[in-house]
Enzyme design. Structure first.
Site, PDB file in Angstrom:
ATOM      1  N   LEU A 186       0.838  -1.195   0.000  1.00 18.13           N
ATOM      2  CA  LEU A 186       0.000   0.000   0.000  1.00 18.13           C
ATOM      3  C   LEU A 186       0.877   1.250   0.000  1.00 18.13           C
ATOM      4  CD1 LEU A 186      -2.674   1.556   0.319  1.00 18.13           C
ATOM      5  CD2 LEU A 186      -2.572   1.072   2.770  1.00 18.13           C
ATOM      6  N   SER A 210      -4.967   2.562  22.005  1.00 19.49           N
ATOM      7  CA  SER A 210      -5.487   2.066  20.730  1.00 19.49           C
ATOM      8  C   SER A 210      -6.091   3.206  19.923  1.00 19.49           C
ATOM      9  CB  SER A 210      -6.559   1.005  20.982  1.00 19.49           C
ATOM     10  OG  SER A 210      -7.218   0.659  19.779  1.00 19.49           O
ATOM     11  N   ASP A 250       4.308   3.728  -5.958  1.00 16.70           N
ATOM     12  CA  ASP A 250       3.776   2.810  -4.954  1.00 16.70           C
ATOM     13  C   ASP A 250       3.946   3.312  -3.526  1.00 16.70           C
ATOM     14  OD1 ASP A 250       6.456   2.365  -4.448  1.00 16.70           O
ATOM     15  OD2 ASP A 250       6.456   0.260  -5.015  1.00 16.70           O
TER      16      ASP A 250
END
Length: 754
Positions: free
Chosen positions: A108, A328, A686
């Site tokens: 990604l 988190s 990329d």
């Protein structure tokens, strides 16, 4: 016209004007030259690599002592550099979740090493901070980097003044460790990825070293709201009420930003520290990427490097990790994915389905959307703090480092009572995982008792843990007594780095693991107090996480008692945090009293060879009958609108071949046709978050590659094409394998307005 004549006075004025011009040119030339070689050392190379350079690292150079420069200029000499360290993006496990089968299958975004060198203007002291888009820094990685720095720069860059910090993305390749527990989690040691990471780190430092110039550093702080939750609130509540009452949140919301500019105010770079887990991309992901903190870096660098492709341009923005152990980004919190009910309970378990159903999710419609939402919020706050930064960092630089045997530290809890750390061990709740990535078996968080079934299996496979290690780790029930396992190599490190560097009133604590929120607060306060007791008041202490060697988590003593995941992963026992606080106070005292030279070097860690290699074999790449590598299998459509996805599939080859052969430095480009020049202009590669590269592994060496371009709203109307770059492995009988580069090109297609 009559010829003009000059008087004696006019000739004198002309002569003085010429002389002043010559002197001005000479002084400007000297300033330009010295600004590129500022410091106590000078490279003999003539052309330093540019930020987007794709050349290999520079050959060894010689450095000679020079007189100090800019003695009357305030600030520091600053260098910054960025280099690719992605490694292989296929046939390798992703590091972080320890989930079997979560192998890389494409990319990604690229991963980068971002290096910053800060030196006093007289060249007497310097420090290096490197933030790397990897899960954590392994001891083997650091030792190899230090070895190569010594061979190139001598004693200029050393164990005490170089910090290597991982951003903690869970979507980078594994395989760069030497201790057995991590090799098992990585499914082997990959020398291909290890070398690529080492070379990338070294290259980023080389670039920073080559472009050092005088400048100034400014610091700013501010809270970031709405991007984090505490994933173990029940553990946090075990800390004393009086301590918790001093804080408004069960996570650290403060971000610290260092802004770097040259003497003309030209932007050079930024380092930001903030506590958040880069786990917006969950354990179902198979694309290599830098997660939310990497997206923040991407946005900052794209803003400051206008006109450059991602990964190129001189400006460098690092978003480094901090005390993220219980923090988190999945702010919707834990819910049972089968019923939708909340599972925010002590055991993180669902009424139906147990702990495996309890998963936290982020704010977006999917994990990629969540990554970008969280990353964008972090970037926006950092940019605002950067733009308003006005407090200058001044003062000398210093660094202190020790290697410590963390299995045998005597900790003074008060003037008469001592405790000790333990040999490494992992508790039962380690196997449960977290709400960000649950374990695969039926283990739960909060286990303070063992299970006879798993105890028998452990004893049969690995032998029984000793009574000594069981007693030392109480109340942790030991699942794996890693400190007593030595085959084929030790399972966990005994020797650990502790390191502290200071830039004036800023202290950076290099933490070899993941501190929880309260653990970080306690360490910061202790180090601040130690500095203050020796006259260094108002020090800003930053927790820099995942540095130099990985030792899992570090909880407070109180959090340890309830044995949720973070406590079960605190491998040196209940007094681990107290030991680190004691050690870092010692480093702070040494810096404050100018006695760093008296610090014990400590026992040097080992560097193991003959490590377990991955079981995945290197196979020859093959094409379908009548096809060549790079041929189009599924073409693009003739026309797309903004917001749609252009998609092309090619005959492919294993992408890991490209980590060994650097003919190409991207797997893809999106190119726009410019009619005025009749040339194709690259608009994405990329490293762009708008592109995705998927590799589909087939049978008998055949594979395909699918490239997707998510056409952004900023895309201009026009004609485009997509190109694919790869390497295929070819091996003839009785001959060594060779890597052959190839390209594939889609048909042209048009992007029209919405």
């Amino acid at each position: 016209m009559a010829k003009r004549t000059f008087s004696t006075l006019e000739w004198l004025l002309i002569f003085l004007l010429v002389m002043m011009t010559a002197i001005t040119v000479a002084l400007l030339s000297l300033l330009f030259t010295t600004s590129r070689t500022i410091g106590n050392h000078k490279a003999t190379q003539n052309h330093p690599p540019t930020q987007g350079s794709t050349t290999t690292q520079a050959p060894p150079v010689t450095y000679t002592s020079e007189p100090p420069f800019f003695q009357n200029v305030s600030g520091y000499s600053i260098g910054r550099g960025r280099a690719d360290c992605t490694g292989q993006v296929s046939d390798i496990n992703l590091m972080g979740y320890s989930k079997a089968g979560q192998n890389a299958q494409g990319i990604l975004t690229r991963l980068y090493s971002r290096a910053f060198i800060m030196a006093e203007l007289d060249g007497s002291n310097r420090v290096v901070f490197v933030s790397i888009d990897i899960a954590m820094v392994s001891q083997r990685l650091r030792l190899e980097v230090l070895k190569r720095l010594e061979s190139k720069y001598g004693s200029l860059y050393r164990r005490d003044n170089v910090i290597l910090s991982g951003t903690h993305t869970h979507s980078g390749p594994a395989g760069f460790f030497q201790y057995t527990i991590f090799i098992i989690a990585s499914e082997g040691f990959s020398n291909r990825t290890f070398e690529y990471m080492v070379n990338g780190i070294i290259k980023s430092i080389d670039i920073a070293h080559a472009n050092m110039k005088p400048g100034k550093i400014f610091i700013n702080k501010g809270n970031v709201d709405g991007v984090q939750i505490n994933r173990s609130p029940y553990s946090y509540l075990q800390n004393p009420l009086s301590e918790r009452a001093r804080y408004s949140s069960n996570t650290d919301k403060e971000m610290v930003v260092l802004k770097m500019v040259d003497l003309n105010g030209q932007d050079l770079g930024v380092i930001s520290w903030f506590a958040i887990h880069p786990v917006s991309m969950n354990n179902s992901n198979h694309l290599v990427n830098s997660d939310n903190m990497g997206y923040a870096s991407y946005l900052f660098e794209q803003e400051m490097n206008r006109g450059h492709l991602p990964g190129e341009g001189p400006y460098v923005a690092a978003f480094a990790s901090s005390n993220l152990g219980d923090v988190s980004p999945n702010i919707r919190g834990p819910h049972c994915i089968n019923t939708g009910e909340s599972c925010e309970n002590f055991n993180s378990s669902c009424r139906i389905g147990g702990p495996s159903m309890c998963i936290a999710t982020g704010p977006g419609k999917d994990m990629l959307d969540s990554t970008q939402i969280i990353g964008r919020s972090i970037y926006q706050r950092a940019k605002a703090l950067y733009d308003s930064a006005s407090q200058e960092v001044t003062g000398p630089l210093a660094s202190a480092h020790q290697w410590v045997n963390m299995t045998d530290v005597t900790v003074w809890l008060n003037s008469t009572y001592t405790v000790k750390t333990c040999k490494p061990a992992l508790g039962y709740s380690f196997a449960a995982g977290t709400i960000d990535g649950v374990g695969v078996l039926s283990f739960t968080q909060g286990k303070t008792e063992g299970d006879p079934f798993w105890d028998i299996i452990r004893d049969q496979l690995m032998g029984q843990p000793s009574e000594e290690i069981k007693k030392c780790h109480k109340p942790k029930p030991i699942l794996l007594h890693t400190g007593e396992l030595t085959k084929p190599h030790p399972w966990h490190p005994d020797i650990v780095d502790v390191q502290l560097i200071t830039l004036g009133s800023l202290a950076i604590s290099a933490i070899p693991g993941e501190f929880t929120t309260m653990s970080g607060r306690r360490l910061r306060e202790a180090v601040q107090a130690e500095f203050a007791s020796y006259g260094m008041q108002n020090m800003t202490v930053v927790i820099s996480g995942l540095c130099n060697v990985y030792t899992h988590y570090i909880t407070t003593y109180e959090e340890y008692q309830v044995q949720r995941y973070e406590a079960a992963s605190t491998i040196y026992g209940p007094h681990t945090l107290s030991a680190y606080i004691q050690l870092f106070r010692g480093l702070a005292k040494a810096i404050a009293t100018d006695t760093v030279a008296n610090l014990s070097r400590g026992p040097e860690p080992p560097f193991f060879t003959k490590l377990i290699t991955p079981l995945i074999l290197n196979t020859v790449d093959r094409t379908p009958a009548g096809k060549n590598f790079g041929d189009v299998l599924q073409p693009a459509k003739r026309e797309y609108r903004v917001g749609e996805v252009a998609k092309v599939t090619f005959v492919g080859a294993n992408p890991k071949n490209s980590a060994e052969n650097q003919t190409h430095h991207t797997f893809l480009t999106v190119e726009k046709y410019e009619a005025t020049s009749a040339l194709w202009q690259v608009v994405h590669n990329d490293a762009s978050w708008e592109t995705r590269f998927y590799w589909h592994k087939g049978l008998l060496g055949q594979s395909s590659a699918t490239i997707e371009w998510y056409i952004p709203a900023t895309a201009q109307r026009g004609i485009y094409r997509i190109k694919y770059f790869g390497h295929n492995r070819k091996q003839d009988i009785l001959k060594p394998a060779v890597m052959l580069s190839f390209e594939g090109t889609s048909s042209a297609f048009e992007v029209v307005s919405t």
